[in-house]
Design a protein around this motif. Structure first.
Motif, short mmCIF file in Angstrom:
data_model
loop_
_atom_site.label_atom_id
_atom_site.label_comp_id
_atom_site.label_asym_id
_atom_site.label_seq_id
_atom_site.Cartn_x
_atom_site.Cartn_y
_atom_site.Cartn_z
N ASN A 1 44.87 41.58 38.10
CA ASN A 1 44.99 42.61 37.06
C ASN A 1 43.59 43.15 36.77
OD1 ASN A 1 43.81 40.61 35.48
ND2 ASN A 1 45.24 40.81 33.78
N GLU A 2 43.51 44.22 36.00
CA GLU A 2 42.22 44.86 35.74
C GLU A 2 41.21 43.89 35.12
OE1 GLU A 2 42.84 49.31 34.35
OE2 GLU A 2 44.42 48.02 33.53
N SER A 3 41.70 43.04 34.21
CA SER A 3 40.80 42.11 33.52
C SER A 3 40.20 41.11 34.48
CB SER A 3 41.56 41.38 32.40
OG SER A 3 41.98 42.28 31.41
N ALA A 4 40.99 40.62 35.46
CA ALA A 4 40.47 39.67 36.44
C ALA A 4 39.42 40.33 37.34
CB ALA A 4 41.62 39.12 37.28
N ALA A 5 39.70 41.57 37.77
CA ALA A 5 38.72 42.28 38.60
C ALA A 5 37.43 42.50 37.82
CB ALA A 5 39.31 43.62 39.06
N ARG A 6 37.58 42.89 36.59
CA ARG A 6 36.40 43.15 35.76
C ARG A 6 35.60 41.87 35.54
NH1 ARG A 6 38.91 46.20 32.60
NH2 ARG A 6 39.64 44.62 31.14
N GLN A 7 36.28 40.73 35.34
CA GLN A 7 35.57 39.47 35.12
C GLN A 7 34.80 39.04 36.36
OE1 GLN A 7 37.87 36.53 33.11
NE2 GLN A 7 36.41 34.89 33.42
N LEU A 8 35.32 39.41 37.53
CA LEU A 8 34.62 39.08 38.78
C LEU A 8 33.52 40.09 39.10
CD1 LEU A 8 37.68 37.99 40.96
CD2 LEU A 8 35.83 36.52 40.15
N GLY A 9 33.37 41.10 38.24
CA GLY A 9 32.29 42.06 38.43
C GLY A 9 32.65 43.25 39.29
N GLU B 1 37.13 49.02 43.65
CA GLU B 1 36.26 48.27 44.56
C GLU B 1 36.87 46.95 45.00
OE1 GLU B 1 32.06 49.63 42.39
OE2 GLU B 1 32.82 47.59 42.19
N ALA B 2 37.82 46.41 44.24
CA ALA B 2 38.30 45.05 44.47
C ALA B 2 39.06 44.86 45.77
CB ALA B 2 39.17 44.61 43.29
N PRO B 3 39.95 45.77 46.20
CA PRO B 3 40.70 45.54 47.44
C PRO B 3 39.77 45.31 48.62
CG PRO B 3 41.69 47.34 46.22
CD PRO B 3 40.41 47.01 45.52
N GLY B 4 40.06 44.26 49.38
CA GLY B 4 39.24 43.89 50.52
C GLY B 4 38.17 42.87 50.21
#
Length: 799
Positions: A566-574, A579-582
């Motif tokens: 989810n957006e919050s998990a992607a944001r927490q990982l920076g 940008e997250a896919p891949g």
């Protein structure tokens, strides 16, 4: 003398039927509301009080975070290690017990088969800690061996009738071992947070030794039995240092909080086996009951003091013929007590009559016998005595002080102090009513907000079915069969529904060091989950069927993982969502994989808490089947699912529910509060209007000759109505100005418990105010119009 008091009191009741009816009806309704709410509050406050060792039991709450993460996660589940280690390590702990949450298990005996929703597992010392009475069997070894099971009394009758079930065997789920019935326990009390129908030995789960060596795998509820009730604080103080040593070098911090067992139901923010309530809601309901009782009492006091002026000549005559002050005083008190006693008796009868409906409203199992228990009887009699003195004290003290000669000459008039008292009581009554109306509006507004907020997923027309290992192996066939109905839009398997959320995990990106984990919630799903629950994909793509297979190997080390964040998990990982896919990441340290997509944040917990990081990933362990249907031909669709189920899953009953039912359960306390507030706010305004009706009738009666004179002099009906109504409407407006600030403050305070909430807008106060004024106008006008259209000749002839 006492007999004479009662005789006079009874004659006055009969003589003034309208005022007597208003007083008795108002008091009866107010007391009935108060008694019903008191029953509910007593039940909630009595939770787990029957436990003989309850003050020595503590529930263990797990708090953990990972190095590099400032946020910690908390939950009411622990690993099995806690129950094994704590009694050996801490002298304060006498013993410990671990239990599972509720399981859904298909149980068979001969031709009987039921899908049991309240199937639990517990350690062998369960009956040494908790006070559930065993009706048959040996309490010391009822759960000592694998595949032992204890049934409640009603469950035993369901399977075995009146026969003795001990040593009979049941087949549970797909387990090849038969479960032996070792005892029958009394049905769990309704005021117990532990509720089960079948309780099996924990050893039946067959957990391996690996589970005992870790504080992770937190899937169980742990209770500690302490050696004394004051041991919680000393033990809590020892835990941080002990757990710091236990977790040294493991890249994470784990600590445990201890909750007193008897405070869990009303004070704990963590889930229990039954839905928790909130002590703040108990305070709110207690305040509502008290306010309604005050309104009813004030109506009685107001009419009694107003009507006392009519008794002035009677008092004067009695004093002339030798009545003493104390005799007159007790006469008025006795009349009040008789009327109050009638109201109390009627309210007890009415409460018992309405209790089944109130049970349905409050979702409780309250019993009428409690109404006639000593505490409730003492409460009822005390209320009658207090009301008697409140209503009788004014005429008793004021009238008995006047000189008989002045009273008989008509010199006794309506005093300014009496008018101020009555007006003050009206203002207070309507202030309470407006306060309750505004509060109810805002509670309903928040409930509407909860029902209509965009959750990030679609909970409508999603059928939830149980899923077991045997069904997982045949999942493709089940999906295909279900989809033959054109109204079945999609079918998905998952561990938890979006309402239930997910389990606690850790995560990190591939560029982060291993000791920099972050806490996250995650759920096992398949490739159809996103479409079935309507998650919004904002970057990347969904899982493919091949990716599901890649993560479903018997040897998990061969699994290849893919993740949707989810957006919050992607944001927490920076990462930004696009940008997250891949990107490469780890879920824990044992699940390396690649991010395939990002979904929009969705509410997987209640609106009381903010949205947290969440990960979806494929794995074979799934326990729920979600079926999205169109809803166009719902009955036929359910029939198709049922017939397909019987053909494909003949070994378990077809039992289903809808996803929105799970969602509504998250807010059962709020919904119950809103329903009760609706009812009692309505009753409060009715009682206030009833008092206003009685007082306006009395005012019209007092000004009857004045009205006749006004009509003779050319006064119109509208002018007379306005003249009679003006003072009462002004008092209502004063009440509104007093109530609105208090209602705004209380409502804003309640809304603060929600992270996502409605706003308190001015239109709520305007609507409540206009509604109250309109009701007051209607109530007063009924009497004013009747007086205004009466023949003035009749009023001028009266003397």
């Amino acid at each position: 003398m006492i007999k004479n008091y009662f005789k006079i009191a009874w004659r006055n009741l009969i003589k003034n039927k309208v005022f007597s009816f208003i007083n008795i009806a108002g008091l009866t309704i107010g007391l009935t509301c108060c008694l019903l709410i008191a029953l509910y509050i007593q039940h909630e406050l009595s939770f787990d009080k029957f436990e003989e060792k309850g003050n020595r039991i503590a529930r263990v709450i797990m708090r953990y975070n990972f190095n590099g993460s400032s946020e910690s996660n908390e939950g009411n589940y622990t690993s099995v290690r806690v129950a094994a280690v704590f009694p050996k390590t801490f002298p304060e702990v006498e013993c410990a017990i671990k239990m599972t949450q509720y399981y859904s298990r298909v149980v068979r005996y001969d031709e009987k088969m039921f899908d049991e929703k309240n199937f639990m597992y517990a350690d062998s010392n369960f009956f040494d800690i908790f006070s559930f009475r065993l009706l048959s069997g040996n309490i010391h070894d009822a759960l000592s061996a694998p595949y032992d099971v204890v049934l409640t009394e009603s469950t035993a009758k369901k399977y075995f009738g009146n026969g003795d079930p001990v040593n009979k065997t049941l087949r549970v789920g797909n387990d090849s071992n038969l479960y032996r019935v070792t005892g029958v326990v009394q049905d769990c009390p309704s005021n117990s947070q532990i509720q089960f129908d079948l309780l099996a030995s924990f050893s039946s789960l067959g957990l391996t030794a690996d589970y005992a060596d870790t504080y992770w795998d937190a899937n169980y509820t742990t209770y500690l039995l302490l050696r004394n009730k004051n041991a919680i604080s000393p033990l809590q103080a020892k835990l941080p240092a002990f757990m710091k040593k236990e977790m040294e070098g493991k890249g994470a911090t784990v600590n445990f909080l201890l909750e007193p067992f008897t405070r869990i139901h009303l004070y704990s923010p963590y889930d229990s086996f039954v839905p928790n309530n909130s002590i703040s809601y108990i305070y709110i309901l207690a305040a509502v009951a008290l306010l309604i009782l005050i309104i009813a009492c004030f109506t009685y006091v107001n009419l009694s003091t107003a009507r006392s002026l009519e008794r002035a000549r009677e008092v004067g005559v009695r004093k002339v013929i030798g009545a003493l002050k104390n005799q007159l005083f007790w006469q008025f008190i006795n009349e009040s007590f008789l009327l109050s006693l009638v109201a109390v008796l009627l309210s007890l009868f009415l409460s018992a009559l309405l209790l089944p409906s109130f049970n349905s409203l409050s979702n409780q199992q309250l019993r009428a016998q409690a109404l006639f228990s000593l505490p409730f009887m003492l409460f009822s009699i005390s209320v009658a005595i207090i009301i008697s003195f409140l209503a009788g004290i004014y005429p008793a003290l004021i009238l008995t002080k006047f000189q008989p000669v002045r009273v008989l000459k008509g010199a006794f008039k309506n005093t300014a102090s009496g008018q101020v008292l009555r007006k003050s009581l009206i203002v207070f009554q309507f202030a309470i009513s407006v306060f309750l109306i505004v509060s109810t509006f805002i509670v309903q507004q928040q409930l509407y907000f909860i029902q209509h907020i965009k959750l990030g997923y679609d909970r409508d027309h999603v059928v939830v079915l149980p899923l077991d290992d045997k069904m997982v192996n045949n999942l493709a066939v089940i999906k295909q069969q279900f989809r033959q109905d054109p109204d079945v839009l999609s079918v998905s398997a998952c561990s938890n529904t979006p309402v239930q959320g997910g389990g606690g995990y850790s995560m990190r990106s591939a560029l982060m060091p291993e000791d920099k984990q972050m806490a996250v919630y995650a759920d096992h799903v398949d490739e159809d989950y996103v479409a079935t629950v309507g998650l919004q994909m904002i970057a990347g793509r969904n899982f493919t069927s091949q990716e599901i297979k890649d993560a479903s190997n018997d040897d998990y080390q061969k699994n290849i993982y893919h993740f949707i964040l989810n957006e919050s998990a992607a944001r927490q990982l920076g990462w930004a969502a696009q940008e997250a896919p891949g990107k490469k990441m780890f879920l824990g340290n044992e699940r390396p994989g690649i991010v395939t997509g990002v979904v929009k944040d969705f509410h997987f917990e209640s609106l009381h808490t903010p949205i947290k990081p969440f990960v979806l990933f494929p794995e074979v362990w799934k326990r729920q089947l979600l079926v999205k249907v169109s809803g166009a031909h719902l009955q036929q669709t359910i029939s198709h699912l049922g017939s397909s189920w019987k053909a494909l899953v003949p070994y378990r009953p077809f039992e289903f529910h809808f996803l929105d039912e799970d969602y509504n359960k998250l807010y059962s306390s709020e919904t119950r509060l809103g329903t009760i507030m609706n009812l009692f706010a309505g009753i409060a305004i009715v009682l206030a209007c009833l008092g206003l009706f009685g007082l306006s009738a009395y005012t019209v009666q007092q000004r009857f000759k004045e009205i006749g004179i006004r009509k003779v002099l050319g006064g119109s009906v509208s002018n007379i109505v306005i003249t009679l109504s003006r003072d009462f409407i002004l008092l209502t407006c004063i009440a509104i100005f007093i109530a609105i600030p208090a209602a705004w403050w209380a409502s804003a305070k309640w809304l603060q418990s929600f992270s996502y909430r409605t706003s308190v807008t001015w239109n709520v106060f305007v609507i409540a105010s206009l509604a109250t004024i309109l009701l007051a106008i209607i109530t007063v006008s009924l009497q004013a119009i009747k007086a205004a259209i009466a023949n003035p000749v009749k009023s001028l002839r009266t003397e």
